[in-house]
Design an enzyme around this catalytic site. Sequence first.
Site, PDB file in Angstrom:
ATOM      1  N   CYS A 296       0.841  -1.196   0.000  1.00 33.46           N
ATOM      2  CA  CYS A 296       0.000   0.000   0.000  1.00 33.46           C
ATOM      3  C   CYS A 296       0.879   1.251   0.000  1.00 33.46           C
ATOM      4  O   CYS A 296       0.494   2.282  -0.531  1.00 33.46           O
ATOM      5  CB  CYS A 296      -0.923  -0.021   1.194  1.00 33.46           C
ATOM      6  SG  CYS A 296      -0.034  -0.321   2.718  1.00 33.46           S
ATOM      7  N   GLU A 394      -3.770   3.103  -8.765  1.00 34.46           N
ATOM      8  CA  GLU A 394      -2.867   2.240  -8.005  1.00 34.46           C
ATOM      9  C   GLU A 394      -2.660   0.950  -8.795  1.00 34.46           C
ATOM     10  O   GLU A 394      -3.609   0.240  -9.099  1.00 34.46           O
ATOM     11  CB  GLU A 394      -3.486   1.916  -6.640  1.00 34.46           C
ATOM     12  CG  GLU A 394      -2.556   1.089  -5.783  1.00 34.46           C
ATOM     13  CD  GLU A 394      -3.193   0.610  -4.489  1.00 34.46           C
ATOM     14  OE1 GLU A 394      -4.338   0.116  -4.528  1.00 34.46           O
ATOM     15  OE2 GLU A 394      -2.547   0.714  -3.441  1.00 34.46           O
TER      16      GLU A 394
HETATM   17  P1  NAD Z   1      -9.232  -6.407  -1.453  1.00 35.89           P
HETATM   18  O1  NAD Z   1      -9.907  -5.170  -1.064  1.00 35.89           O
HETATM   19  O2  NAD Z   1      -9.677  -7.114  -2.666  1.00 35.89           O
HETATM   20  O3  NAD Z   1      -9.324  -7.493  -0.295  1.00 35.89           O
HETATM   21  C1  NAD Z   1      -8.945  -7.229   1.025  1.00 35.89           C
HETATM   22  C2  NAD Z   1      -9.726  -8.124   1.960  1.00 35.89           C
HETATM   23  O4  NAD Z   1     -11.104  -7.800   1.854  1.00 35.89           O
HETATM   24  C3  NAD Z   1      -9.614  -9.619   1.650  1.00 35.89           C
HETATM   25  O5  NAD Z   1      -9.622 -10.344   2.871  1.00 35.89           O
HETATM   26  C4  NAD Z   1     -10.891  -9.884   0.886  1.00 35.89           C
HETATM   27  O6  NAD Z   1     -11.307 -11.224   0.966  1.00 35.89           O
HETATM   28  C5  NAD Z   1     -11.862  -8.969   1.597  1.00 35.89           C
HETATM   29  N1  NAD Z   1     -13.037  -8.574   0.797  1.00 35.89           N
HETATM   30  C6  NAD Z   1     -13.182  -8.587  -0.551  1.00 35.89           C
HETATM   31  N2  NAD Z   1     -14.424  -8.176  -0.885  1.00 35.89           N
HETATM   32  C7  NAD Z   1     -15.069  -7.882   0.266  1.00 35.89           C
HETATM   33  C8  NAD Z   1     -16.365  -7.379   0.576  1.00 35.89           C
HETATM   34  N3  NAD Z   1     -17.253  -7.103  -0.364  1.00 35.89           N
HETATM   35  N4  NAD Z   1     -16.654  -7.147   1.873  1.00 35.89           N
HETATM   36  C9  NAD Z   1     -15.762  -7.395   2.854  1.00 35.89           C
HETATM   37  N5  NAD Z   1     -14.532  -7.892   2.618  1.00 35.89           N
HETATM   38  C10 NAD Z   1     -14.185  -8.130   1.347  1.00 35.89           C
HETATM   39  O7  NAD Z   1      -7.706  -6.037  -1.483  1.00 35.89           O
HETATM   40  P2  NAD Z   1      -6.499  -6.963  -1.859  1.00 35.89           P
HETATM   41  O8  NAD Z   1      -6.533  -7.144  -3.337  1.00 35.89           O
HETATM   42  O9  NAD Z   1      -6.468  -8.175  -0.992  1.00 35.89           O
HETATM   43  O10 NAD Z   1      -5.265  -6.042  -1.418  1.00 35.89           O
HETATM   44  C11 NAD Z   1      -4.786  -5.039  -2.222  1.00 35.89           C
HETATM   45  C12 NAD Z   1      -5.298  -3.682  -1.811  1.00 35.89           C
HETATM   46  O11 NAD Z   1      -5.126  -3.486  -0.423  1.00 35.89           O
HETATM   47  C13 NAD Z   1      -4.564  -2.536  -2.455  1.00 35.89           C
HETATM   48  O12 NAD Z   1      -5.466  -1.560  -2.872  1.00 35.89           O
HETATM   49  C14 NAD Z   1      -3.697  -1.974  -1.340  1.00 35.89           C
HETATM   50  O13 NAD Z   1      -3.317  -0.655  -1.463  1.00 35.89           O
HETATM   51  C15 NAD Z   1      -4.538  -2.210  -0.162  1.00 35.89           C
HETATM   52  N6  NAD Z   1      -3.714  -2.299   1.040  1.00 35.89           N
HETATM   53  C16 NAD Z   1      -3.725  -1.236   1.904  1.00 35.89           C
HETATM   54  C17 NAD Z   1      -2.932  -1.283   3.050  1.00 35.89           C
HETATM   55  C18 NAD Z   1      -2.903  -0.131   4.014  1.00 35.89           C
HETATM   56  O14 NAD Z   1      -2.377  -0.308   5.121  1.00 35.89           O
HETATM   57  N7  NAD Z   1      -3.407   1.021   3.664  1.00 35.89           N
HETATM   58  C19 NAD Z   1      -2.157  -2.400   3.309  1.00 35.89           C
HETATM   59  C20 NAD Z   1      -2.182  -3.445   2.404  1.00 35.89           C
HETATM   60  C21 NAD Z   1      -2.983  -3.377   1.280  1.00 35.89           C
END
Ligand code: NAD
Length: 499
Positions: A296, A394
């Site tokens: 992130c 991103e």
């Molecule tokens: P994602 O949003 O697809 O998934 C994150 C989590 O949310 C997973 O556990 C997923 O199963 C769950 N999820 C998916 N759909 C959902 C819904 N409708 N309701 C509730 N939960 C749901 O993200 P990703 O692809 O796993 O990770 C990448 C993203 O995460 C990038 O955008 C990155 O910038 C962000 N990120 C942010 C930080 C931070 O600290 N700001 C840290 C790591 C990653």
Amino acid sequence: MHEMTHGVTLPKTPREFGFFINGAWRRGRELFERNSPSHDLPVTRTSRCTPEDVDDAVAAARLAFEDRRWAGLPGGARAGVLLRAAEGIRRRRDEIATWEVLENGKPIAQARGEIDHCIACFETAAGAARLLHGESFNNLGDNLFGMVLREPVGVVGLITPWNFPFLILCERVPFILASGCTLVVKPAEVTSATTLILADILTDAGLPAGVYNVVTGTGRSIGQALAEHRDVDMLSFTGSTAVGRSCVHASGDSNLKKLGLELGGKNPIIVFADANLEDAADGAAFGISFNTGQCCVSSSRLIVERTVADRFERILAEKMKKIRVGDPFDPQTQVGAITTAAQNETILGYIAKGKAEGARVLTGGDALECGKGRYIAPTLFSGVTPSMSIAREEIFGPVLSSFHFDTLDEAIALANDTVYGLAASVWSKNIDQALCVTRRVRAGRFWVNTIMAGGPETPTGGFKQSGWGRETGLLGVEEYTQAKSVHIETGDRSHWIAS
Ligand code: NAD
């Protein structure tokens, strides 16, 4: 003998995990099989939980919260559990690192370093558990005494992403536990193993049953069920801005649960002509390539002063060519595999778009053939304009876009030209200039002449659409508390009704 790589024997059969509710393991009827992104081999099987399992987990966390088996303990006792858990993680460091590599594809040396950070998170939170306190008001007159109590929010739902499965977990769990809350965790489906291993470590450390529960499955079913749950008091979500937004809707449509959101970023790295250009180039190469740019806080927009831009880009491209990409079990590897097939497609799609929109590839720009995994060469684009998609969106991969500036104001305007505000880095030997940028660029974390530095003592979180709230540090514990004001009458009451 099964397949070996760099002295590590790959699992012959996938390791099977149950899910964890009220101190006991359960097994789902349906299982999800995860292939190693670097070896294309099944490595784990986890349960696809049902919404009823989510209800059970929340009920266990609710009971454990209400009967005060955790919140009612002295902070010192909670600290003891957290310190024993830190020891447990230290003992199982190699095992945890191996499962991180097998599910996520990150280099083993990096995984071990991350686990050391996780141990530090537990130790920091243990200190905070002892010191957590409210305020008192002794200046309200002799008849009245005021206090502000810090109380745990209650049952917390915790949803984590796949890029740092154990690290992001450990930047939250000990701080949540320090506050006295109980929780239900939903890790990303493709990287659930180490969240489940933590359940055993916490149990061995003496955490009471029902305080830490884990449900596994897809975001759409299990994550959504947690976000919508009416008996969850707070949801801590780390992931994409799109899903973060859907969590806001889910909270609004259910019980208005409190939200902590850590979302995406498009983080600037600003390099002035007076910087040590070798240092800055090393920082920029690290900032975009660490964890294959699937961070992130990856610095994905290079903003460099025009007078040194060509020279700087040449130095940087040379450094990026030398990054060792490959099998994450090779202890020399610096950049491992892309974690999911979908993310691989997304990154390659952005590289193609960058080329089509007219940006110039200075290095990288392609997939790399090394073994059975998915690998992408660290990529530097020059001649990027602010309207290009590689400039705005991103990418979450090792793709850096370079912009040039002439004045300080222009550098700040370029850095702020994004909907995100997660992290930023500035490189300059002029303290006035560096501090001015630090003050005026809107980001939750800032690095001056360094990048991605710092430990769990300081808070993390985002400005703008990068999120709400803070994790780690003392603020990271307070985030999971709420303040209660108490007034105590100490003298004779002055009556409202005449006698
Ligand atoms: P994602 O949003 O697809 O998934 C994150 C989590 O949310 C997973 O556990 C997923 O199963 C769950 N999820 C998916 N759909 C959902 C819904 N409708 N309701 C509730 N939960 C749901 O993200 P990703 O692809 O796993 O990770 C990448 C993203 O995460 C990038 O955008 C990155 O910038 C962000 N990120 C942010 C930080 C931070 O600290 N700001 C840290 C790591 C990653």
